[in-house]
Motif scaffolding. Structure first.
Motif, short mmCIF file in Angstrom:
data_model
loop_
_atom_site.label_atom_id
_atom_site.label_comp_id
_atom_site.label_asym_id
_atom_site.label_seq_id
_atom_site.Cartn_x
_atom_site.Cartn_y
_atom_site.Cartn_z
N ASP A 1 0.82 -1.21 0.00
CA ASP A 1 0.00 0.00 0.00
C ASP A 1 0.85 1.26 0.00
N ASP B 1 -4.91 -0.19 -1.11
CA ASP B 1 -5.59 0.83 -0.32
C ASP B 1 -5.42 2.19 -0.99
N GLY C 1 -5.99 5.11 0.18
CA GLY C 1 -5.47 6.14 1.06
C GLY C 1 -6.34 7.39 1.08
N ASP C 2 -5.73 8.51 1.41
CA ASP C 2 -6.42 9.79 1.50
C ASP C 2 -6.97 10.18 0.13
#
Length: 742
Positions: free
Chosen positions: A483, A570, A572-573
């Motif tokens: 990730d 993932d 993420g932000d």
């Protein structure tokens, strides 16, 4: 096929489709011939009168003084020839010529002519010279497959280029016993793509009757406990001559502490690659290679070509069987008949049998009885579980056999824990067969031996075995998600070497996208190792993906298909996005998005106003892809530097945003970049950027960065000091991609 690293253009190299890369220099005319191997075209050099004739490249090529350059070509003719590097000043004035030896005889068969040398201190450019000396006019000489560039050597060879090839001089070798050494240039036919052989060879000449030998001057560093493989092409003086190659190990004081010999069972007086392997002893610091003749007559000559020392390869990733016991290139590798009438030995002569290399293990039984064949004990790899897989190639060449195939397990003290075996079955009767079995080891097993009970079904039965492997039985395909790097690593095991592989990333909607490998998209790429680790930095964020692998024989046939589980990176932000270099993932960087682009799609149109008509006539081209400005922030000096590094290349980039942000993954080119401050004190690290993006196609031929197969050991061989390294490469990135100055 273009020769890797060639400074010459493809037309000059292959003489296809014309001779425009060449011009006459002395006593000749040039024309286009046919019958070449690297493309059909060949350079026909015809003499105007008796005497030397020369052709040269039209262009001259930049060189760095002191750097060694290598030239070779394939030639065919009725007289001997030579090749040279013509060194020039910046004004194209000749300084000198580095010539190869003239070939020892003429040959109408295609053969390699080669030489290497260091550019003189005042050299700025160079040309390739082709030369032969006919005794009359109107004599043709043919050339093709021409190379000029940095030395082409065996990747991973601990020995330097000149010791391997002797294209500069014979200084990499010294006479050891009852011998003299010299360079020779015999006309030898090699494959057109065998770039690290040909041209000059080392000749070891016996000065008196008896044993004669020579040894390398170089002593490359080795690691104790590592198995190494040495090999060279040997050309014996007679088929009956007892010739050999040795791999030697030395301690810190230069005292020999280990030696292993591979004797050539020559079928003739041609060129035969003889191999020898050994594990470096605990006190070994360096190694060397020796070659010689036992019982030579005075004046007998042993010739050597392409001498190499590499870390010994394995047939299967993770196998516990060393090369010597796997490939049988120097002897029976420790395999023995522990009971019964059969005998075991290395096959003979060279090249008669073998899958890996030129020999095989030969089991012979004069009677129709049972015998037990057992390998040496091999230490099992700790911590990999109890599941193991064995594989042996077999070929019945006389009579017939049945076999009970098994593994005998041992504890740390060498005490047998019993035999795991399968039911008796007939050994396949024709051709090479791969016999594979899976085993479960006892919990306290630390060693194992392959053990077969072989029964000859008729007198004088002969069985050949080769490429024996025993390795932990791990999943054939496996995915790991990183990730932090926004990447997925696909590990593929037990791949068939020489087959073609295609790898797709599959989405939930059934879409398939080719995955990138070292040389571009993996679309029918040749498999060169049974283990592949493919790092996919272009996988989408936050979206489940799987992989489909298609494997097919190079000659055609049924497709093997593998599929993987589904994984997700993932995202993420969601306010952050990735900008990635598809071919250079080390440049990838994550940025904070200030504002996504307002897209435009340009189109070329011509508008014609027709008199008397209300509406214009508009002729339109195809509407272009998306264009717009991406506004981002960098928050630290490190992010700013990384973004500059990413943008420096000017290559096509991949822009990836989290799902739900209204944009899809997109390949883009970036125009003129604006970097601005956001206010505040001068020490404020935040920057605001405007990146003008233009949608682009996915790069097809770009491979994942780095130089395949090149290691730090190659740098130790090629460069004597760190200063030499600094002189050759401007930056660490240039070192990574082997982009030398000049």
């Amino acid at each position: 096929m273009t020769i890797p690293g060639n400074l010459l253009s493809p037309t000059t190299e292959t003489v296809d489709p014309n001779t425009s890369g060449w011009t006459a220099k002395l006593n000749c005319t040039l024309s286009l011939g046919s019958g070449g191997r690297n493309g059909d075209g060949v350079l026909t050099v015809k003499s105007v009168a008796a005497g030397e004739m020369q052709a040269r490249t039209v262009s001259s090529y930049p060189v760095v003084p002191g750097t060694v350059y290598h030239v070779f070509a394939d030639a065919s003719g009725t007289v001997a020839e030579r090749i040279g590097i013509r060194w020039l000043t910046a004004a194209n004035a000749e300084i000198s010529v580095t010539w190869s030896l003239t070939t020892s005889a003429a040959s109408a068969s295609w053969h390699r002519v080669s030489v290497a040398g260091a550019a003189p201190v005042n050299a700025a450019r160079c040309q390739v010279l082709l030369s032969s000396t006919p005794a009359a006019g109107a004599v043709n000489h043919f050339w093709e497959n021409v190379y000029l560039g940095l030395p082409l050597r065996t990747t991973g060879n601990l020995l330097g280029f000149n010791t391997e090839t002797t294209e500069v001089d014979s200084s990499g070798w010294m006479a050891e016993t009852n011998a003299t050494i010299a360079r020779q240039a015999p006309p030898v036919t090699w494959s057109a793509t065998a770039y690290s052989v040909g041209g000059h060879v080392i000749a070891v000449t016996a000065t008196a009757p008896g044993n004669a030998s020579a040894v390398t001057v170089e002593r490359p560093v080795v690691t104790p406990g590592t198995e190494y493989l040495a090999y060279a092409y040997l050309s014996p003086p007679t088929a009956a001559a007892d010739t050999w190659i040795e791999l030697r190990f030395y301690d810190a004081g230069g005292v020999q502490v280990g030696v292993s010999r591979g004797s050539l069972a020559a079928p003739g007086t041609g060129w035969y690659r003889q191999r020898v392997s050994a594990v470096a002893p605990a006190t070994a610091v360096t190694c060397g290679v020796a070659a010689g003749i036992n019982g030579a007559s005075a004046g007998q000559v042993l010739r050597l070509e392409q001498t190499s020392v590499i870390v010994a390869p394995t047939a299967r990733a993770g196998t516990v069987i060393p090369y010597r016991s796997m490939s049988f290139e120097q002897d029976a590798g420790g395999w023995a008949v522990t009971s019964g009438a059969a005998t075991v030995a290395r096959s003979t002569p060279w090249g008669a049998y073998g899958v890996d290399g030129s020999y095989a293990l030969t089991v012979t039984s004069a009677t129709a009885t049972a015998s037990t064949l057992r390998s040496p004990l091999f230490p099992l790899t700790p911590g990999v579980g109890l599941n193991w897989r064995s594989e042996v190639y077999s070929q019945v060449t006389a009579g017939g056999w049945t076999a009970v195939r098994g593994i005998r397990w041992y504890d740390t003290g060498g005490v047998s824990l019993g035999l795991s075996s399968v039911a008796s079955s007939a050994v396949p009767a024709s051709g090479w067969w791969i016999l594979t079995n899976d085993w479960v080891a006892p919990a306290n097993a630390t060693q194992a031996a392959i053990e077969w009970t072989l029964t000859a079904t008729s007198a004088s039965s002969v069985l050949r075995l080769d490429v024996a492997s025993l390795w932990p039985a791990l999943p054939l395909q496996h995915l790991d998600v990183d990730d932090a790097a926004a990447a997925i690593t696909l590990t593929l095991r037990e791949l068939p070497i020489g087959y073609l592989i295609t790898v797709y990333r599959t989405g939930q909607d059934g879409s398939q996208t080719l995955v990138r490998g070292p040389s571009g998209l993996l679309d029918k790429a040749t498999i060169t190792s049974d283990l592949m680790a493919i790092e996919d930095y272009e996988a989408p964020l936050g979206v489940p993906v799987a992989y489909r692998i298609e494997i097919v024989p190079a000659a055609g046939g049924s497709i093997q298909i593998r599929t993987t589980e589904t994984v997700t990176i993932d995202a993420g932000d969601p306010q952050e996005a990735w900008l990635k270099g598809p071919g250079q993932p080390q440049r990838n960087t994550k940025v904070l998005v200030e504002k996504a682009p307002d897209w435009s799609r340009p189109i070329e149109q011509a508008t014609y106003r027709v008199k008397g008509r209300r509406n214009a006539v508009v002729l339109s081209g195809l509407r272009g892809g998306l264009e717009g400005d991406l506004s981002i922030w960098t928050r630290t000096d490190d992010e700013r530097h990384r973004l500059h590094w990413l943008l420096d290349s000017g290559n096509t980039l991949l822009w990836q945003a989290a799902p739900g942000m209204g944009v899809s993954d997109m390949y883009v080119t970036v125009g003129e970049v604006t970097e601005g401050r956001i206010g505040g004190p001068a020490q404020e690290p935040w920057r605001t950027w405007k990146l003008p993006l233009v949608e682009a196609d996915m790069p097809v031929s770009v491979g994942v960065g780095g130089t395949a197969g090149r290691t730090g050991q190659d740098l130790l061989v090629e460069f004597a000091t760190g200063y030499d390294l600094l002189a050759a490469y401007a930056t660490g990135e240039d070192l990574l991609f082997n982009r030398r100055r000049g």
